[in-house]
Design a protein around this motif. Sequence first.
Motif, mmCIF file in Angstrom:
data_model
loop_
_atom_site.group_PDB
_atom_site.id
_atom_site.type_symbol
_atom_site.label_atom_id
_atom_site.label_comp_id
_atom_site.label_asym_id
_atom_site.label_seq_id
_atom_site.Cartn_x
_atom_site.Cartn_y
_atom_site.Cartn_z
ATOM 1 N N GLY A 1 28.696 11.311 30.369
ATOM 2 C CA GLY A 1 27.857 11.931 31.385
ATOM 3 C C GLY A 1 26.980 10.971 32.162
ATOM 4 O O GLY A 1 26.302 11.380 33.096
ATOM 5 N N VAL A 2 26.976 9.698 31.810
ATOM 6 C CA VAL A 2 26.197 8.696 32.534
ATOM 7 C C VAL A 2 27.155 7.927 33.436
ATOM 8 O O VAL A 2 28.184 7.429 32.984
ATOM 9 C CB VAL A 2 25.487 7.720 31.564
ATOM 10 N N CYS A 3 26.843 7.854 34.712
ATOM 11 C CA CYS A 3 27.701 7.177 35.673
ATOM 12 C C CYS A 3 27.395 5.670 35.622
ATOM 13 O O CYS A 3 26.279 5.239 35.892
ATOM 14 C CB CYS A 3 27.438 7.732 37.060
ATOM 15 N N LEU A 4 28.397 4.887 35.232
ATOM 16 C CA LEU A 4 28.238 3.440 35.096
ATOM 17 C C LEU A 4 29.035 2.722 36.176
ATOM 18 O O LEU A 4 30.146 3.120 36.500
ATOM 19 C CB LEU A 4 28.735 2.984 33.724
ATOM 20 N N THR A 5 28.466 1.659 36.727
ATOM 21 C CA THR A 5 29.147 0.869 37.748
ATOM 22 C C THR A 5 29.741 -0.372 37.098
ATOM 23 O O THR A 5 29.039 -1.136 36.442
ATOM 24 C CB THR A 5 28.174 0.467 38.871
ATOM 25 N N LEU A 6 31.024 -0.563 37.323
ATOM 26 C CA LEU A 6 31.747 -1.695 36.761
ATOM 27 C C LEU A 6 31.301 -2.985 37.449
ATOM 28 O O LEU A 6 31.329 -3.081 38.675
ATOM 29 C CB LEU A 6 33.254 -1.494 36.960
ATOM 30 N N ILE A 7 30.838 -3.983 36.661
ATOM 31 C CA ILE A 7 30.409 -5.249 37.259
ATOM 32 C C ILE A 7 31.354 -6.406 36.956
ATOM 33 O O ILE A 7 31.339 -7.406 37.653
ATOM 34 C CB ILE A 7 28.950 -5.621 36.894
ATOM 35 N N SER A 8 32.192 -6.270 35.907
ATOM 36 C CA SER A 8 33.222 -7.284 35.655
ATOM 37 C C SER A 8 34.269 -6.708 34.719
ATOM 38 O O SER A 8 34.031 -5.730 34.022
ATOM 39 C CB SER A 8 32.634 -8.578 35.076
ATOM 40 N N ILE A 9 35.428 -7.344 34.739
ATOM 41 C CA ILE A 9 36.509 -6.953 33.844
ATOM 42 C C ILE A 9 37.293 -8.203 33.476
ATOM 43 O O ILE A 9 37.578 -9.044 34.322
ATOM 44 C CB ILE A 9 37.422 -5.890 34.483
ATOM 45 N N LYS A 10 37.563 -8.332 32.166
ATOM 46 C CA LYS A 10 38.320 -9.485 31.690
ATOM 47 C C LYS A 10 38.993 -9.099 30.378
ATOM 48 O O LYS A 10 38.312 -8.657 29.444
ATOM 49 C CB LYS A 10 37.402 -10.690 31.486
ATOM 50 N N ASN A 11 40.302 -9.256 30.306
ATOM 51 C CA ASN A 11 41.067 -8.963 29.084
ATOM 52 C C ASN A 11 40.784 -7.569 28.525
ATOM 53 O O ASN A 11 40.517 -7.401 27.340
ATOM 54 C CB ASN A 11 40.798 -10.018 28.009
ATOM 55 N N LYS A 12 40.803 -6.571 29.405
ATOM 56 C CA LYS A 12 40.580 -5.167 29.040
ATOM 57 C C LYS A 12 39.170 -4.884 28.548
ATOM 58 O O LYS A 12 38.904 -3.867 27.920
ATOM 59 C CB LYS A 12 41.605 -4.684 28.021
ATOM 60 N N ILE A 13 38.232 -5.795 28.806
ATOM 61 C CA ILE A 13 36.830 -5.574 28.455
ATOM 62 C C ILE A 13 36.066 -5.313 29.746
ATOM 63 O O ILE A 13 36.010 -6.175 30.634
ATOM 64 C CB ILE A 13 36.243 -6.759 27.671
#
Length: 71
Positions: A45-57
Amino acid sequence: MFNGIIFNKGNIYKISKRKKGINLFIKSDLPLKSKDIGISISCDGVCLTLISIKNKILEFYLSNETLDRSK
């Protein structure tokens, strides 16, 4: 409005404290790429903004205000 459908799952990989919040790292099989940085993902229920992605993390920043207003 969030409709309650679960699209995918993830596991908390790491939490890093910052002066004004935390960085939350979630390991997930969501099919995201670096071009998706900036999208919003609802997590309990908390809207989170993606700031990075690396190796499925996936990395998200949560401010102290977000932490205070959510569970």
